[in-house]
Structure formats: C-alpha cells, structure tokens
Write a protein that holds these residues in place. Structure first.
Motif, PDB file in Angstrom:
ATOM      1  N   VAL A   1       0.530  15.054  -4.258  1.00  0.00           N
ATOM      2  CA  VAL A   1       1.886  15.477  -3.948  1.00  0.00           C
ATOM      3  C   VAL A   1       2.021  16.936  -4.360  1.00  0.00           C
ATOM      4  O   VAL A   1       1.580  17.332  -5.436  1.00  0.00           O
ATOM      5  N   GLN A   2       2.638  17.730  -3.496  1.00  0.00           N
ATOM      6  CA  GLN A   2       2.836  19.151  -3.749  1.00  0.00           C
ATOM      7  C   GLN A   2       4.268  19.381  -4.185  1.00  0.00           C
ATOM      8  O   GLN A   2       5.201  18.888  -3.558  1.00  0.00           O
ATOM      9  N   THR A   3       4.455  20.151  -5.274  1.00  0.00           N
ATOM     10  CA  THR A   3       5.782  20.452  -5.779  1.00  0.00           C
ATOM     11  C   THR A   3       5.857  21.934  -6.117  1.00  0.00           C
ATOM     12  O   THR A   3       5.004  22.448  -6.826  1.00  0.00           O
ATOM     13  N   GLN A   4       6.880  22.618  -5.613  1.00  0.00           N
ATOM     14  CA  GLN A   4       7.090  24.012  -5.977  1.00  0.00           C
ATOM     15  C   GLN A   4       8.052  24.044  -7.155  1.00  0.00           C
ATOM     16  O   GLN A   4       9.084  23.373  -7.142  1.00  0.00           O
ATOM     17  N   VAL A   5       7.700  24.791  -8.201  1.00  0.00           N
ATOM     18  CA  VAL A   5       8.539  24.857  -9.394  1.00  0.00           C
ATOM     19  C   VAL A   5       8.789  26.307  -9.762  1.00  0.00           C
ATOM     20  O   VAL A   5       8.123  27.216  -9.277  1.00  0.00           O
ATOM     21  N   ASP A   6       9.744  26.496 -10.664  1.00  0.00           N
ATOM     22  CA  ASP A   6       9.975  27.840 -11.182  1.00  0.00           C
ATOM     23  C   ASP A   6       9.436  27.931 -12.595  1.00  0.00           C
ATOM     24  O   ASP A   6       9.053  26.927 -13.191  1.00  0.00           O
ATOM     25  N   GLY A   7       9.385  29.124 -13.127  1.00  0.00           N
ATOM     26  CA  GLY A   7       8.819  29.357 -14.453  1.00  0.00           C
ATOM     27  C   GLY A   7       9.661  28.823 -15.585  1.00  0.00           C
ATOM     28  O   GLY A   7       9.244  28.868 -16.738  1.00  0.00           O
ATOM     29  N   ASP A   8      10.872  28.304 -15.285  1.00  0.00           N
ATOM     30  CA  ASP A   8      11.746  27.778 -16.332  1.00  0.00           C
ATOM     31  C   ASP A   8      11.352  26.384 -16.770  1.00  0.00           C
ATOM     32  O   ASP A   8      11.819  25.895 -17.791  1.00  0.00           O
ATOM     33  N   GLN A   9      10.514  25.724 -15.997  1.00  0.00           N
ATOM     34  CA  GLN A   9      10.077  24.375 -16.352  1.00  0.00           C
ATOM     35  C   GLN A   9       9.265  24.449 -17.635  1.00  0.00           C
ATOM     36  O   GLN A   9       8.340  25.232 -17.752  1.00  0.00           O
ATOM     37  N   THR A  10       9.605  23.635 -18.615  1.00  0.00           N
ATOM     38  CA  THR A  10       8.982  23.756 -19.930  1.00  0.00           C
ATOM     39  C   THR A  10       7.728  22.911 -20.109  1.00  0.00           C
ATOM     40  O   THR A  10       6.913  23.208 -20.966  1.00  0.00           O
TER      41      THR A  10
END
Length: 111
Positions: free
Chosen positions: A13-22
């Motif tokens: 599964v592909q997920t795009q995240v931002d740098g705020d994810q800890t």
C-alpha cells in the motif's frame, strides 16, 4: 515529498505523508523521498536512525565511493540515472538507495 510503502493484508500500500508525522507506520518496507525538504529529511532520519544525504552530497560522490556500508551497517548506493532522454535538455540526476535492517530508503530528485 515522502511516500511510504507498507504491507497490508499481504499487499503493498502506498501512502503519501508529510514530515509532521512522528512515527513510521508499522510494516513500512520502503520510504521514498522525492525532492525532500530539510524537514522531511529530518523526519526520515529520526524514523530510520540514519543520515539522509543532501542533493549536493549525492552529486559530489566520486565513482569509487558510490557503494559502501555506513556506520549503522546499512548498504548505501548512489547512482546517476538518465532523466528526460528525448528532450532537448536531458539530465543525469543521482538517486541514493539505502538498505537498512528492515526498510529501503530512496532519495531522488527526479520522477
């Protein structure tokens, strides 16, 4: 941009995240950094406990230093790839592959 690939019910599964994810999501097997910001590089460094090379570092690597094992035991390979070969201005950006104990990290500045 950070794209994560993880296993879910036997499929990737592909997920795009931002740098705020800890926290790196469970079962992540591949972290793909595409033209990352410094904040995104820091997030990935924290998640994987490795140093992410900058674009300049990737371009400056001599041919004899493009494959090595870093201090954490991860395999690191940087290679130039051909981008936009049929255009009037083809490029040869570098891509770095870092294979750690349980994840692959790619750092790239081209699609």
């Amino acid at each position: 941009m950070i794209i994560l690939y993880h296993l879910e019910h036997g499929s990737f599964v592909q997920t795009q995240v931002d740098g705020d994810q800890t926290v790196l999501p469970e079962n992540t097997v591949w972290v793909d950094l595409i033209s990352p910001t410094r904040e995104e590089e820091h997030a990935v460094e924290k998640w994987l406990d490795i140093e992410v090379p900058t674009r300049d570092e990737m371009q400056e690597i001599e041919a004899s230093s493009r494959l090595y094992v870093d201090d954490s035991g991860a395999l690191v390979m940087t290679m130039a790839v051909l981008d936009r070969p049929t255009s009037d201005e083809p490029e040869a950006p570098s891509i770095t592959f870092i294979l750690g104990a349980s994840q692959l990290l790619t750092v790239r500045y081209a699609d």
